[in-house]
Design an enzyme around this catalytic site. Structure first.
Site, PDB file in Angstrom:
ATOM      1  N   GLY A  19      -7.664  15.299  -5.741  1.00  0.00           N
ATOM      2  CA  GLY A  19      -7.417  16.459  -4.888  1.00  0.00           C
ATOM      3  C   GLY A  19      -8.214  16.479  -3.600  1.00  0.00           C
ATOM      4  O   GLY A  19      -8.474  17.550  -3.053  1.00  0.00           O
ATOM      5  N   ARG A  98       4.467  12.230  -9.612  1.00  0.00           N
ATOM      6  CA  ARG A  98       5.790  12.333 -10.230  1.00  0.00           C
ATOM      7  C   ARG A  98       6.844  12.311  -9.128  1.00  0.00           C
ATOM      8  O   ARG A  98       6.606  12.843  -8.046  1.00  0.00           O
ATOM      9  CB  ARG A  98       5.949  13.661 -10.995  1.00  0.00           C
ATOM     10  CG  ARG A  98       4.859  13.991 -11.963  1.00  0.00           C
ATOM     11  CD  ARG A  98       4.940  13.279 -13.274  1.00  0.00           C
ATOM     12  NE  ARG A  98       6.222  13.410 -13.924  1.00  0.00           N
ATOM     13  CZ  ARG A  98       6.627  12.620 -14.920  1.00  0.00           C
ATOM     14  NH1 ARG A  98       5.842  11.651 -15.353  1.00  0.00           N
ATOM     15  NH2 ARG A  98       7.799  12.789 -15.490  1.00  0.00           N
ATOM     16  N   LEU A 100      10.311  13.718  -7.732  1.00  0.00           N
ATOM     17  CA  LEU A 100      11.029  14.983  -7.928  1.00  0.00           C
ATOM     18  C   LEU A 100      12.527  14.737  -8.136  1.00  0.00           C
ATOM     19  O   LEU A 100      13.096  13.795  -7.586  1.00  0.00           O
ATOM     20  CB  LEU A 100      10.821  15.876  -6.703  1.00  0.00           C
ATOM     21  CG  LEU A 100       9.362  16.263  -6.432  1.00  0.00           C
ATOM     22  CD1 LEU A 100       9.228  16.948  -5.080  1.00  0.00           C
ATOM     23  CD2 LEU A 100       8.821  17.160  -7.549  1.00  0.00           C
ATOM     24  N   HIS A 116       1.679   9.487   2.004  1.00  0.00           N
ATOM     25  CA  HIS A 116       1.632   8.135   1.434  1.00  0.00           C
ATOM     26  C   HIS A 116       0.584   7.317   2.187  1.00  0.00           C
ATOM     27  O   HIS A 116       0.560   7.332   3.422  1.00  0.00           O
ATOM     28  CB  HIS A 116       3.011   7.468   1.540  1.00  0.00           C
ATOM     29  CG  HIS A 116       3.000   6.090   0.966  1.00  0.00           C
ATOM     30  ND1 HIS A 116       2.784   5.866  -0.381  1.00  0.00           N
ATOM     31  CD2 HIS A 116       3.121   4.883   1.539  1.00  0.00           C
ATOM     32  CE1 HIS A 116       2.776   4.565  -0.599  1.00  0.00           C
ATOM     33  NE2 HIS A 116       2.984   3.936   0.547  1.00  0.00           N
ATOM     34  N   GLU A 149      14.986  11.838  -2.348  1.00  0.00           N
ATOM     35  CA  GLU A 149      15.077  11.392  -3.741  1.00  0.00           C
ATOM     36  C   GLU A 149      14.467  10.017  -3.983  1.00  0.00           C
ATOM     37  O   GLU A 149      14.327   9.587  -5.123  1.00  0.00           O
ATOM     38  CB  GLU A 149      16.531  11.453  -4.211  1.00  0.00           C
ATOM     39  CG  GLU A 149      16.916  12.886  -4.509  1.00  0.00           C
ATOM     40  CD  GLU A 149      18.404  13.119  -4.608  1.00  0.00           C
ATOM     41  OE1 GLU A 149      19.064  12.311  -5.274  1.00  0.00           O
ATOM     42  OE2 GLU A 149      18.891  14.089  -4.002  1.00  0.00           O
ATOM     43  N   GLU A 181      -5.811  10.560   6.278  1.00  0.00           N
ATOM     44  CA  GLU A 181      -4.926  11.440   5.498  1.00  0.00           C
ATOM     45  C   GLU A 181      -5.397  12.877   5.624  1.00  0.00           C
ATOM     46  O   GLU A 181      -4.605  13.808   5.748  1.00  0.00           O
ATOM     47  CB  GLU A 181      -4.931  11.041   4.011  1.00  0.00           C
ATOM     48  CG  GLU A 181      -4.291   9.712   3.711  1.00  0.00           C
ATOM     49  CD  GLU A 181      -4.244   9.423   2.207  1.00  0.00           C
ATOM     50  OE1 GLU A 181      -3.989  10.338   1.413  1.00  0.00           O
ATOM     51  OE2 GLU A 181      -4.486   8.262   1.825  1.00  0.00           O
TER      52      GLU A 181
HETATM   53  C1  GRF Z   1      -3.908   9.690  -1.614  1.00  0.00           C
HETATM   54  O1  GRF Z   1      -4.233   8.400  -1.164  1.00  0.00           O
HETATM   55  C2  GRF Z   1      -2.456   9.961  -1.343  1.00  0.00           C
HETATM   56  O2  GRF Z   1      -2.007   9.368  -0.183  1.00  0.00           O
HETATM   57  C3  GRF Z   1      -1.786   9.359  -2.535  1.00  0.00           C
HETATM   58  O3  GRF Z   1      -2.647   9.637  -3.606  1.00  0.00           O
HETATM   59  C4  GRF Z   1      -3.959   9.815  -3.138  1.00  0.00           C
HETATM   60  C5  GRF Z   1      -4.368  11.180  -3.575  1.00  0.00           C
HETATM   61  O4  GRF Z   1      -5.661  11.469  -3.279  1.00  0.00           O
HETATM   62  N1  GRF Z   1      -0.450   9.867  -2.663  1.00  0.00           N
HETATM   63  P1  GRF Z   1      -6.230  12.924  -3.532  1.00  0.00           P
HETATM   64  O5  GRF Z   1      -5.833  13.352  -4.951  1.00  0.00           O
HETATM   65  O6  GRF Z   1      -5.687  13.831  -2.489  1.00  0.00           O
HETATM   66  O7  GRF Z   1      -7.722  12.727  -3.426  1.00  0.00           O
END
Ligand code: GRF
Length: 225
Positions: A19, A98, A100, A116, A149, A181
């Site tokens: 998270g 997951r 969707l 991603h 999807e 991110e």
């Molecule tokens: C991140 O690298 C995100 O891009 C990927 O999973 C990871 C999740 O990290 N889908 P977090 O749970 O937000 O720390």
């Protein structure tokens, strides 16, 4: 004039693990730079540290263990019900492991975002950072897109690019990507909150435009040309 709650986009965040993206969204909301309210955090994993983060910030959370449901459809229906109960407008997948169903995507049509850790369509699917590292690319990055999807395949909202250095490890590179991110996800949500995103087929544009400062990057550097 102080902003009222109704001016903020109501989001529901779907998580499965650490998270850290949820945390960056919480931090930007608390700093007053992201016009959103997290109405609920939904986890399919009761042990997700993301739940602890939500608790620390007084954000309601719900655990829906997908293993308690006969199929994906039933699980997604339970998620839709929880998100609707909390009057969620925008669904934010943040490390939610997951895929969707189409019913879920229809219930929240073009109102589901995902992040991603690669520059899609490269390295879609699991372990995007490590696969880019092993491939030997000189640049990689991260992408926020509307979910469809497929796996990490919907219309792209925003991307960030980072270089890969010769002495990187996969872990160092993943950290560099994660830092970005934590910047682009709140930004994508803010663009949505401002009503600034226009979707035309696969293209997502800013309605009010923006000048992108542009300078080509080279890795390794050009020494003569
Ligand atoms: C991140 O690298 C995100 O891009 C990927 O999973 C990871 C999740 O990290 N889908 P977090 O749970 O937000 O720390």
């Amino acid at each position: 004039m102080p902003e009222t709650l109704t001016e903020r986009v109501h989001i529901g965040v779907l998580v499965s693990g650490s998270g850290s993206n949820l945390q960056s969204i919480i931090d930007k909301i608390e700093a007053g730079t992201l016009d959103a309210v997290i109405r609920v955090v939904v986890s399919n994993n009761a042990g997700a540290y993301a739940l602890e983060r939500a608790r620390k910030h007084g954000i309601p959370s719900v655990v829906l263990d997908h293993r308690d449901y006969p199929d994906r459809q039933a699980f997604d229906e339970a998620m839709i019900a929880v998100l609707r109960e909390h009057s969620v407008e925008l669904v934010v997948m943040a490390g939610f492991m997951r895929v969707l169903t189409s019913s879920f995507l229809q219930a929240f049509s073009m109102r589901v975002m995902n992040i991603h850790p690669a520059l899609v369509p490269s390295f879609q699917g699991l372990h995007g950072q490590e696969r880019a590292f092993r491939y030997g690319v000189k640049f990689t990055g991260c992408t926020v897109h509307f979910a469809d999807e497929g796996v990490d395949s919907g219309p792209v909202i925003i991307q960030a690019v980072v270089p890969v250095f010769d002495d990187d490890t996969a872990e160092i590179l993943a950290e560099r990507i994660l830092k970005e991110e934590h910047r682009i996800y709140p930004q994508a949500i803010q663009y949505y909150a401002e009503g600034n995103l226009e979707i035309a087929g696969r293209k997502v544009r800013l309605k009010r435009g923006a000048k992108v400062e542009y300078k080509a990057l080279h890795n390794p550097p050009l020494t003569r040309f």
